[in-house]
Scaffold this active site. Structure first.
Site, PDB file in Angstrom:
ATOM      1  N   CYS A  73      -0.390   3.733   1.441  1.00 19.16           N
ATOM      2  CA  CYS A  73       0.825   4.526   1.215  1.00 19.16           C
ATOM      3  C   CYS A  73       0.505   5.800   0.437  1.00 19.16           C
ATOM      4  O   CYS A  73      -0.117   6.701   0.960  1.00 19.16           O
ATOM      5  CB  CYS A  73       1.885   3.661   0.524  1.00 19.16           C
ATOM      6  SG  CYS A  73       3.552   4.334   0.651  1.00 19.16           S
ATOM      7  N   HIS A  87       2.122  -1.586   3.626  1.00 13.81           N
ATOM      8  CA  HIS A  87       1.663  -2.221   2.387  1.00 13.81           C
ATOM      9  C   HIS A  87       1.105  -3.622   2.633  1.00 13.81           C
ATOM     10  O   HIS A  87       1.856  -4.599   2.573  1.00 13.81           O
ATOM     11  CB  HIS A  87       2.835  -2.334   1.407  1.00 13.81           C
ATOM     12  CG  HIS A  87       3.243  -1.032   0.809  1.00 13.81           C
ATOM     13  ND1 HIS A  87       2.674  -0.530  -0.337  1.00 13.81           N
ATOM     14  CD2 HIS A  87       4.152  -0.112   1.209  1.00 13.81           C
ATOM     15  CE1 HIS A  87       3.228   0.645  -0.631  1.00 13.81           C
ATOM     16  NE2 HIS A  87       4.130   0.920   0.301  1.00 13.81           N
ATOM     17  N   GLU A 136      -0.558  -5.381   0.610  1.00 16.20           N
ATOM     18  CA  GLU A 136      -0.464  -6.202  -0.619  1.00 16.20           C
ATOM     19  C   GLU A 136       0.905  -6.855  -0.763  1.00 16.20           C
ATOM     20  O   GLU A 136       1.083  -7.726  -1.608  1.00 16.20           O
ATOM     21  CB  GLU A 136      -0.806  -5.338  -1.845  1.00 16.20           C
ATOM     22  CG  GLU A 136       0.317  -4.468  -2.407  1.00 16.20           C
ATOM     23  CD  GLU A 136       0.591  -3.195  -1.600  1.00 16.20           C
ATOM     24  OE1 GLU A 136      -0.015  -3.030  -0.519  1.00 16.20           O
ATOM     25  OE2 GLU A 136       1.429  -2.383  -2.049  1.00 16.20           O
TER      26      GLU A 136
END
Lengths: 83, 727, 233
Positions: free
Chosen positions: C86, C200, C202
């Site tokens: 990002c 994302h 994560e």
């Protein structure tokens, strides 16, 4: 009627906090540039039909008042040139 | 300066003369004006709010602090509160909403808690300018929350032309802390230093509290508009990390955020709650522009500032943390013995006041107990059932396109709802569910408070908002820990507006007491009135609960053909302040429910859900059973359908069943094999139910075999973005 | 093996990324943006967030941080594996370590949603992620429209720099599914040892969060670093 180019420059009023300007100035300091009073504004260019420069300037000013700038926190400047 | 220049009445000014035994100078008068304003002193509402129950076994900190705190589990506490930022959001929607989010986050941080979730409750008019306001407010909420990195996990949006010039922006924030990180404003000790941390002070929002938020809007508001406050989530993030690091290292004696009325309120509240005095050296306050007067420095509402109270020995460590984050920290004063607030500027004493006069003796409107007791007596509208439209295919489509009922995806997708990786259920569900790392119980939270209900009966609507929020927790099998309430109303000096506000509070109080859930904090925003037109009295109720197994939340969609649908606790037929009633223009009184019964129903549903974990649950919400069925259905695989049989015979009764918005009703979806056991449980607990129908493979929603909707029919109206419905 | 996660002022996915890596049993180190010492780490992640509030242009101010000069040197001299997520992607394009730039989303709004991605090209830095493979990951950004000047998009593909694309649930490329106006639906780009994506990973480390495909992606990257000898040359 003729075509005019109007450039509207919108800036924050001096007393309004400009977080983006402050952060940008901070990084310029880190990079070794001794700048101050950095303020970020908006540059808007448009073409408008009007009978003369005066009317074109008036129209661009109206647009700035009604939409392009937020009178609560911003001021603007209009520059007109014939195309 | 005169008393009215700072928003004080003549009577209040006389009281100040009595207290001080002399005339206040301009600075002193300004401080009184700010602290005795409606916005800071809650003078009209404080005696009413005193009736809210605020005790409970989970309560660590009740009302009075920057936020309420409840215990989630051994070693984990939750700080949460709702705040309003209504007036500034009308003046400048993006910055007004952004600073609203920043402000409530600092309240949570000021309790030593790390914010982990935001929920926003918004109200707008229905015309075109209102939709532009909505756009700006949503942008502002996202701009601040997304950038500082706190997920917006749930919310609520409602509309009425009464909010046209008074939109409501109520934001709830929630944070977690360990008990040893607990801090607040009540622990400052003489000799400790007052350190101002964060943004340099400018002429932002001077008189925001006393003049903007404590008066009605009128032609003159234009002149009174204070300089707009600009939120800086970037600095907010650095300030948050700095503050939480200082708290974690135990460097602080006390902590107070700067919000309404800036330094004035922060210092006065700190002194009053700690029982100390203070000396301020205003010339040390870092300024953004030269030449601010003591008056402006004291009343500036520049955002992203914290007041830290620091024992001298900890100062150098605090400064090191601030340097790491490149954030300003300046000693601007000292805590003293006594109750005197002394303000110096360049060695000149500019003000000398008793903080107890400023805060403790602030005027307060008393409440007549007899009057209060009678507030629940009468409904404002006829309770008799009106002529209602017959059941039809078109009526559901009409209700689904009601602005309050529509899908809120166009708003929610502009918020980062997943950052911090705790969000198991985010926006669009009845309650958000968060999973905390390394902890078995999770958090369920929700906000609710349809103005449609309080508009027809402030008392029943206030109670209904509490029941609605608690129903959402029960549908997850979550146990409520606490409530926070945001009261929004018109001019309290007008008897009808004052009474409406009081009825709302009474409704919240009665429902909270009946269900045994404490209200640990909240907010009151008055003067939401423009040129004599008040808003609908509106309450936003936020509820926080302990979720038994956050990794497996109860779903709110259909999973397979053959599942059975039940309506739990079906209400007596009524029309009330339902979206359908407002759509057809005939609202009647909102239904009142017995508090004891509400408690039993909520507990029975919660226990059943926690033990039996049904396939899906949905609270009957905006748009009644009909719209709630649609929400269940469209969240599922498109091949699935619903077939419902209504027990009511007449077309009018079917309409009432399908659209009533009485509180404490749920749709339960069960696997075929679980039905007998569920019915046995409900019967044992005296929980009424009605079988609605089953999940089919038709891909259609069919009622009584003859009314039929295709997926595309309902999506075309329900899934539209917000657009004006009047010129 | 140790992975460094850089925190710039305003980064806000650094903690999530550190925790995601820890759940994969790899050693982690938090690197403050003013630190230029990368000797202790085998790979670096530039996490998501709003470095410097995204002011001026997202990623532009962070690209001038001391740590970025060190990263550039390590990439050029030692093929240091770098993954941008990002805002990390934005910083990498602003610093010239990846081609192109990320413009404000076409519709002008921030967008948070689930998105399906398709792997365009295999990479030795992501062993096991095969072309055509689908990943379901969240996006959350306001400036994610990948852009290269006219005439240069073909080069991005020819040089194997196109890495991930936004596709529909069945894996097909179409304009409707493009969440931000990215050229050729590009969601991720790679060049040498540097790779970056707007979504994302994560945030997709467990089924209860909606997907564990982020675990697959990060595991593949760590596996690639473990096999470093094979490409570091």
């Amino acid at each position: 009627m003729a075509a005019f180019e109007a450039v509207v420059t919108v800036t924050l009023k001096p007393e309004i906090l400009d977080p983006a300007g402050e952060a940008t100035q901070g990084v310029l300091h880190h990079m070794g540039y001794a700048v101050r009073d950095l303020r970020i504004g908006r540059h808007i260019r448009l073409t408008v039909e009007a009978k003369d420069a005066e009317e074109a300037e008036g129209l661009a000013g109206q647009m700035a008042e009604e939409l392009l700038a937020n009178p609560v926190m911003e001021t603007f400047r209009v520059e007109v040139s014939a195309l | 300066m005169r008393a009215e220049d700072v928003g004080l009445s003549q009577a209040e000014y006389q009281r100040i003369l009595e207290l001080m035994g002399r005339e206040p100078n301009d600075l002193e008068l300004g401080l009184y004006g700010a602290l005795w304003s409606e916005h800071c002193s809650y003078k009209s509402s404080k005696s009413l709010l005193a009736h809210l129950p605020n005790r409970g076994e989970a309560v660590v900190q009740g009302p009075g602090g920057n936020a309420g705190v409840v215990r989630l589990a051994e070693g984990v506490e939750i700080a949460f509160k709702v705040e309003s930022h209504n007036h500034p959001s009308y003046v400048e929607p993006v910055q007004g909403a952004a600073t609203g989010v920043g402000g409530i986050l600092r309240d949570i941080i000021a309790m030593g808690a790390r914010p982990i979730a935001v929920a926003d409750a918004l109200r707008f008019g229905t015309d075109r300018p209102s939709m532009q306001l909505l756009e700006g407010v949503v942008k502002g909420v996202g701009q601040y929350g997304n950038a500082i990195g706190i997920p917006t996990v749930t919310g609520d949006i409602g509309f009425s032309s009464t909010y046209r010039a008074n939109p409501l922006v109520n934001v709830m924030a929630l944070g977690v802390r360990r008990p040893q990180e607990a801090i607040g404003a009540a622990t400052a000790e003489p000799g400790q230093l007052l350190v101002l941390v964060g943004q340099r002070t400018g002429r932002d929002g001077i008189h925001g509290a006393s003049l903007l938020a404590s008066r009605d809007f009128d032609e003159e508001s234009q002149e009174l508009r204070p300089t707009v406050q600009v939120g800086d989530p970037f600095l907010g993030k650095l300030l948050m990390e700095t503050t939480l690091q200082a708290v974690k290292e135990g460097l602080l004696g006390a902590l107070q955020d700067l919000g309404a009325a800036g330094l004035t309120s922060a210092v006065a509240e700190l002194c009053e709650s700690s029982g100390v005095g203070a000396v301020l050296w205003l010339d040390r306050v870092p300024l953004r522009e030269p030449g601010l007067t003591p008056y402006e420095i004291m009343l500036s509402e520049t955002q992203e500032r914290m007041l830290m109270v620091v024992p001298e020995g900890n100062l150098s460590r605090l400064q090191a943390i601030c340097e790491h984050y490149e954030i300003l920290a300046t000693v601007i004063g000292e805590v003293t013995v006594g109750h005197q607030l002394i303000i110096h500027h360049h060695r000149v004493e500019e003000a000398h006041l008793n903080t107890t006069w400023l805060v403790g003796t602030a005027p307060r409107r008393p409440v007549d107990e007899l009057w209060w007791d009678g507030l629940n007596s009468s409904a404002t509208l006829d309770e008799a059932l009106p002529e209602v439209p017959s059941f039809s295919v078109g009526l559901l489509l009409k209700v689904l396109s009601h602005l309050d009922v529509r899908d809120r995806w166009s708003v929610y997708r502009q918020y980062d709802s997943m950052i911090q990786t705790r969000t198991v259920l985010g926006p669009g569900h009845d309650a958000a569910v968060l999973k905390l790392r390394g902890l078995e119980p999770g958090i369920a939270l929700t906000v609710a408070g349809p103005g449609r209900w309080t508009a027809v009966d402030p008392y029943a609507g206030g109670a209904g908002a509490v029941y609605r929020a608690l129903s959402a927790l029960a549908a997850q099998g979550a146990s409520p820990l606490g409530l926070t309430d945001g009261i929004n109303a018109g001019n309290p000096d007008k008897p009808e507006s004052y009474r409406a506000m009081a009825m709302v509070i009474r409704g919240v109080a009665d429902a909270a007491r009946a269900t045994g859930v404490p209200v640990t904090g909240g907010n009151v925003s008055l003067h939401n009135e423009t040129q004599g037109e008040p808003i609908w009295p509106t309450v936003i109720v936020g509820a926080v609960g302990r979720h038994p197994r956050p990794e497996e939340p109860v779903r709110d969609r259909l999973s397979e053909v053959g599942e059975r649908l039940f309506l739990l606790n079906p209400a007596p037929l009524n029309w009330g302040g339902s979206a359908a009633a407002w759509t057809t223009g005939q609202p009647t009184a909102y239904p009142r429910v017995d508090g004891d019964r509400a408690r039993r129903v909520l507990e029975a549903v919660r226990d059943w859900v926690a033990a039996e974990h049904p396939r899906a649950m949905r609270v009957i919400g905006d748009g009644g059973l009909g719209a709630t069925l649609v929400r269940l259905w469209v969240a599922s695989e498109p091949s699935l359908g619903i077939e419902v049989q209504l027990a009511e015979k007449s077309p009018q009764e079917k309409t009432l069943r399908f659209y009533n918005e009485s509180p404490l009703q749920w749709i339960a979806v069960l696997a075929e094999d679980d039905v007998d056991r569920a019915i046995a449980w409900w019967t044992r607990e005296s929980l009424a139910y009605a079988e609605l129908g089953r999940v089919t493979e038709s891909g259609l929603c069919i009622v009584d075999g003859r009314y039929q909707w295709a997926y595309s029919d309902v999506m075309a109206v329900w899934h539209q973005a917000y657009k004006e419905v009047e010129a | 093996m140790r992975i460094g996660v850089v925190t710039f002022p305003g980064s806000n996915c650094d903690t999530d990324t550190l925790e995601a890596l820890e759940s994969l049993d790899v050693g982690v180190e938090s690197i403050w943006y003013q630190d230029a010492d990368l000797a202790q780490v085998d790979g670096v992640i530039l996490p998501g967030g709003f470095s410097y509030g995204d002011y001026l242009r997202s990623g532009a101010l962070a690209a001038k941080a001391p740590v970025m000069a060190a990263i550039r040197a390590q990439v050029e001299e030692g093929a240091l594996p770098v993954l941008g997520i990002c805002n990390g992607f934005q910083i990498l394009t602003e610093s010239g370590l990846l081609p192109g730039t990320l413009r404000p989303n076409r519709h002008g709004e921030f967008r948070c949603d689930w998105q399906t991605l398709r792997v365009v090209e295999a990479s030795p830095f992501f062993p096991g992620l095969m072309p055509g493979e689908l990943l379901r990951l969240p996006i959350a950004h306001g400036e994610g429209a990948f852009y290269v000047p006219p005439g240069t998009l073909a080069t991005v593909f020819q040089q194997g720099e196109a890495w991930l694309q936004y596709v529909d649930e069945s894996g097909l490329l179409n304009a409707v599914i493009n969440p931000n106006g990215s050229m050729a639906n590009l969601a991720g780009i790679k060049r040498g040892s540097v790779a970056a994506l707007m979504p994302h990973p994560e945030r997709a480390m467990a089924d209860y969060l909606g997907s564990s495909d982020g675990r697959r992606l990060l595991s593949a990257w760590l596996k690639g670093i473990g096999q470093e000898g094979s490409y570091a040359g």
